[in-house]
Design a protein around this motif. Sequence first.
Motif: not given
Length: 187
Positions: A114-131
């Motif tokens: 669960q913890s790892t996949w929460i981090a994946v979710g954060y990463l997806l949104l951070a990548l989107e913010e960076l274009g």
Amino acid sequence: MRVLELARRRKTVREFLPDRPPKEDILKAIEAAKEAPSGMNAQPWRFVIIDDDWMKGKIRELCEREEEKFYSRTRGDLMAWLNAKGFRPEKPFLSEAPYLILIFGHTKAPYWLQSTWIAVGYLLLALEELGLGTVTYTPPNPRPIEEFLRAPQDYKLQTILPVGYPADPKPKYERKGLEDVVSFNGF
């Protein structure tokens, strides 16, 4: 609400421009991902960045071999959906994307999955913010990749994110309405 804007904008990307984003952007996105909550604050994730062309090619080769096996035994609704969407065992994005971010979870940590996949979710949104675009690609059998990268026994590959500037013209898949996914005080 900036997070909602990013979530609505983010889509799966399987085609990338050849331009290589700065490594600093990849690290900035991972900086956000590592802030995710985790059981007992164990932070059980490990991010492995691959930018070497030979290594990306080898990872693609290993994944496609496992995809062939997966496709040969898959039937029913799943196979019909894969065929309708045009999916095949070939995964060119694994060698064409400028970067691959492989995310591993430490299986001895509490609530590691669960913890790892929460981090994946954060990463997806951070990548989107960076274009930057990506797809959460999960190999049908991660073991060959784990062996290739000599991952410690207690670390399991969760997903591979090919990352780069998006060149994928496909629109985002429709999302269910809020009323279809929320209820109060019971199912």
